[in-house]
Design an enzyme around this catalytic site. Structure first.
Site, PDB file in Angstrom:
ATOM      1  N   HIS A  25       4.839  -9.729   3.042  1.00  0.00           N
ATOM      2  CA  HIS A  25       3.959 -10.738   3.649  1.00  0.00           C
ATOM      3  C   HIS A  25       3.252 -11.608   2.619  1.00  0.00           C
ATOM      4  O   HIS A  25       2.564 -12.571   2.974  1.00  0.00           O
ATOM      5  CB  HIS A  25       2.962 -10.095   4.624  1.00  0.00           C
ATOM      6  CG  HIS A  25       1.852  -9.307   4.008  1.00  0.00           C
ATOM      7  ND1 HIS A  25       0.589  -9.832   3.835  1.00  0.00           N
ATOM      8  CD2 HIS A  25       1.793  -8.050   3.541  1.00  0.00           C
ATOM      9  CE1 HIS A  25      -0.192  -8.909   3.294  1.00  0.00           C
ATOM     10  NE2 HIS A  25       0.511  -7.818   3.103  1.00  0.00           N
ATOM     11  N   SER A  31       5.596  -6.474  -1.612  1.00  0.00           N
ATOM     12  CA  SER A  31       5.202  -6.586  -0.207  1.00  0.00           C
ATOM     13  C   SER A  31       5.634  -7.937   0.365  1.00  0.00           C
ATOM     14  O   SER A  31       5.302  -8.987  -0.191  1.00  0.00           O
ATOM     15  CB  SER A  31       3.679  -6.441  -0.115  1.00  0.00           C
ATOM     16  OG  SER A  31       3.260  -6.646   1.200  1.00  0.00           O
ATOM     17  N   THR A  67       0.833  -1.196   0.000  1.00  0.00           N
ATOM     18  CA  THR A  67       0.000   0.000   0.000  1.00  0.00           C
ATOM     19  C   THR A  67       0.872   1.252   0.000  1.00  0.00           C
ATOM     20  O   THR A  67       0.645   2.182  -0.789  1.00  0.00           O
ATOM     21  CB  THR A  67      -0.932  -0.004   1.241  1.00  0.00           C
ATOM     22  OG1 THR A  67      -1.747  -1.175   1.165  1.00  0.00           O
ATOM     23  CG2 THR A  67      -1.796   1.234   1.297  1.00  0.00           C
ATOM     24  N   ASN A  72      -4.947  -9.580  -8.058  1.00  0.00           N
ATOM     25  CA  ASN A  72      -5.036 -10.288  -6.778  1.00  0.00           C
ATOM     26  C   ASN A  72      -6.317 -11.094  -6.605  1.00  0.00           C
ATOM     27  O   ASN A  72      -6.391 -11.952  -5.734  1.00  0.00           O
ATOM     28  CB  ASN A  72      -4.885  -9.296  -5.613  1.00  0.00           C
ATOM     29  CG  ASN A  72      -5.801  -8.111  -5.734  1.00  0.00           C
ATOM     30  OD1 ASN A  72      -5.754  -7.384  -6.724  1.00  0.00           O
ATOM     31  ND2 ASN A  72      -6.653  -7.887  -4.755  1.00  0.00           N
ATOM     32  N   THR A 106      12.783   5.995  11.183  1.00  0.00           N
ATOM     33  CA  THR A 106      13.823   5.036  11.561  1.00  0.00           C
ATOM     34  C   THR A 106      13.520   3.670  10.952  1.00  0.00           C
ATOM     35  O   THR A 106      12.402   3.178  11.046  1.00  0.00           O
ATOM     36  CB  THR A 106      13.918   4.936  13.111  1.00  0.00           C
ATOM     37  OG1 THR A 106      14.164   6.255  13.595  1.00  0.00           O
ATOM     38  CG2 THR A 106      15.032   4.008  13.549  1.00  0.00           C
ATOM     39  N   CYS A 147      -9.077  -7.059   1.533  1.00  0.00           N
ATOM     40  CA  CYS A 147      -9.386  -5.668   1.892  1.00  0.00           C
ATOM     41  C   CYS A 147     -10.846  -5.323   1.667  1.00  0.00           C
ATOM     42  O   CYS A 147     -11.354  -4.381   2.244  1.00  0.00           O
ATOM     43  CB  CYS A 147      -8.567  -4.692   1.069  1.00  0.00           C
ATOM     44  SG  CYS A 147      -6.977  -5.297   0.699  1.00  0.00           S
ATOM     45  N   GLN A 204       1.538  -9.202  -6.167  1.00  0.00           N
ATOM     46  CA  GLN A 204       1.116 -10.604  -6.298  1.00  0.00           C
ATOM     47  C   GLN A 204       2.042 -11.417  -7.195  1.00  0.00           C
ATOM     48  O   GLN A 204       1.926 -12.643  -7.237  1.00  0.00           O
ATOM     49  CB  GLN A 204      -0.325 -10.689  -6.825  1.00  0.00           C
ATOM     50  CG  GLN A 204      -1.377 -10.222  -5.842  1.00  0.00           C
ATOM     51  CD  GLN A 204      -1.533 -11.119  -4.611  1.00  0.00           C
ATOM     52  OE1 GLN A 204      -1.085 -12.267  -4.588  1.00  0.00           O
ATOM     53  NE2 GLN A 204      -2.156 -10.595  -3.585  1.00  0.00           N
TER      54      GLN A 204
HETATM   55  C1  LIG Z   1      -2.040  -6.381  -5.872  1.00  0.00           C
HETATM   56  C2  LIG Z   1      -1.869  -5.837  -4.480  1.00  0.00           C
HETATM   57  N1  LIG Z   1      -1.388  -4.602  -4.318  1.00  0.00           N
HETATM   58  C3  LIG Z   1      -1.204  -4.075  -3.100  1.00  0.00           C
HETATM   59  C4  LIG Z   1      -1.528  -4.772  -1.951  1.00  0.00           C
HETATM   60  C5  LIG Z   1      -1.320  -4.148  -0.605  1.00  0.00           C
HETATM   61  O1  LIG Z   1      -0.180  -4.675   0.014  1.00  0.00           O
HETATM   62  P1  LIG Z   1       0.042  -4.512   1.578  1.00  0.00           P
HETATM   63  O2  LIG Z   1      -0.906  -5.423   2.256  1.00  0.00           O
HETATM   64  O3  LIG Z   1       1.470  -4.905   1.794  1.00  0.00           O
HETATM   65  O4  LIG Z   1      -0.184  -3.087   1.916  1.00  0.00           O
HETATM   66  C6  LIG Z   1      -2.049  -6.067  -2.080  1.00  0.00           C
HETATM   67  C7  LIG Z   1      -2.458  -6.832  -0.887  1.00  0.00           C
HETATM   68  O5  LIG Z   1      -3.431  -7.559  -0.900  1.00  0.00           O
HETATM   69  C8  LIG Z   1      -2.227  -6.611  -3.379  1.00  0.00           C
HETATM   70  O6  LIG Z   1      -2.713  -7.845  -3.557  1.00  0.00           O
END
Ligand SMILES: Cc1ncc(COP(=O)(O)O)c(C=O)c1O
Length: 382
Positions: free
Chosen positions: A200, A198, A70, A149, A236, A323, A178
């Site tokens: 995670h 990202s 994000t 996603n 930081t 989300c 993704q």
């Molecule tokens: C295509 C895509 N972009 C951005 C994000 C957001 O990533 P984060 O959860 O690290 O903010 C996601 C998370 O589901 C995603 O699938």
């Protein structure tokens, strides 16, 4: 429980957890401090940047650490918009982007920018031709996600980027959240100026990510303050999370190719099996989709009911993206493909990781067959 919601997030590798823990215990210095503890932390930061750069085939100075997808998307879009507003105020993106791009464009519209949200075909894919027609003299940015996603659809990033190379004043951002670790990303060859990643999503820690920014490209910082990350992301540095992400990337480097092949085989088996189950419709494209995401519908049934019925049987899947799954509306992404509302409201997403096995997929298929055949669910109102 069998975890099939890896597009929402993945389970951190035990080795990642170990590295995060060790970094918290040992590398607690502030990398900006001049003493030994500061230098140790700075060294961890340097090594992590080198690991990420090597994996992506870029320079360490092109890697900026952020808090995740994000933030990377916001930093890229707003960073370009505010830096180049004098040059133009037009942005081109697609109607199937993650909210971390889609809603940023909407917000930028409130600051006087205009956005073209390109339509997609039935498989969720944008056409290169549509991009070509949308780019105008005042287009400062094209932002297209690599892998969707919700559907897993792969966008024609190479073709778009190569075509855009002839317009150096129109920058190219790719949300690679993704795709990173699942598909090759050729930053230089495809003319990508900015890319979001990202941790995670690939078994790294939550709240840490990367913004790749091509060398020499100037953007406005989202966060100002202490001037960390070359002045582009003050605050930081989160050394434990950065070290953990670097560990996850190291594991990808060593095992990624084998895992990707395994995931492709599992997804193929999953799709073959699903296509045999009456009442199940495949929404992900059969060609050109990522190795981990499969989206299906149970027309006439409600996605949430199916999700809980599968959960009762030990399988964790999702409706839409994490989300937006709490909102009771059909997915914007699925509706953009021209899908009817009933089918979109009955959609679930199954997303695999390297940790899933053939046995899990076989058992899951049996559970789906059982659930889709249960007439009581059919009565659940869509
Ligand atoms: C295509 C895509 N972009 C951005 C994000 C957001 O990533 P984060 O959860 O690290 O903010 C996601 C998370 O589901 C995603 O699938």
């Amino acid at each position: 429980m069998i975890y099939f919601d890896n597009s929402a997030t993945t389970r951190p590798y035990p080795q990642v957890i170990e590295v995060v823990k060790r970094a918290m215990e040992s590398y607690y210095g502030n990398p900006s401090s001049l003493h030994q503890k500061g230098l140790e932390a700075e060294n961890v930061l340097k090594q992590a940047r080198a690991v990420a750069a090597q994996y992506l085939g870029c320079k360490p100075s092109e890697i900026l650490f952020t808090s995740g997808g994000t933030e990377s998307n916001n930093a890229a879009l707003k960073g370009v918009a505010f830096q180049y507003r004098g040059r133009g105020k037009h942005i081109v993106t697609t109607s199937v982007e993650h909210p971390a791009v889609y809603d940023v464009c909407k917000q930028l519209e409130s600051f006087g920018f205009s956005t073209t949200f390109l339509p997609v075909d039935r498989s969720g894919r944008v056409s290169v031709e549509a991009v070509k027609q949308a780019v105008k003299d005042d287009t400062i940015l094209v932002s297209v996600m690599h892998v969707n996603n919700e559907l897993g659809t792969i966008q024609p990033i190479a073709e778009i980027g190569q075509w855009l190379k002839q317009f150096p004043k129109t920058l190219f951002h790719v949300d690679a959240v993704q795709s990173f670790g699942k598909l090759p990303i050729r930053l230089k060859e495809w003319g990508i100026d900015l890319a979001s990643i990202s941790a995670h999503k690939f078994h790294g820690p939550r709240g840490i990510g990367i913004l790749y920014k091509r060398e020499g490209l100037i953007i406005q910082p989202l966060l100002t303050g202490g001037g960390q990350e070359g002045g582009l992301r003050s605050g930081t540095e989160n050394i434990p999370a950065i070290a953990g992400m670097a560990k996850a990337i190291r594991i990808l480097t060593e095992e990624g190719a084998r895992d990707a092949a395994n995931m492709i085989a599992l997804t193929q088996r999953l799709r073959d099996g699903l296509s045999q189950i009456p009442g199940v419709a495949l929404n992900s494209p059969e060609e050109g989709s990522a190795p981990h995401i499969t989206n299906i519908s149970f027309p006439g049934m409600k996605a949430e009911v199916i999700l809980h019925a599968l959960e009762e049987r030990g399988y964790l899947v999702s409706t839409k993206s994490a989300c937006s799954s709490k909102r009771d509306e059909p997915s914007r992404v699925l509706m953009a493909t021209g899908m009817d509302k009933e089918r979109a409201l009955s959609a679930i997403r199954i997303s695999l990781s390297r940790e899933n096995t053939e046995q899990e997929v076989e058992q899951f298929l049996a559970a789906v067959a059982e659930v889709s055949g249960m007439s009581s669910f059919k009565k659940a109102k869509v």
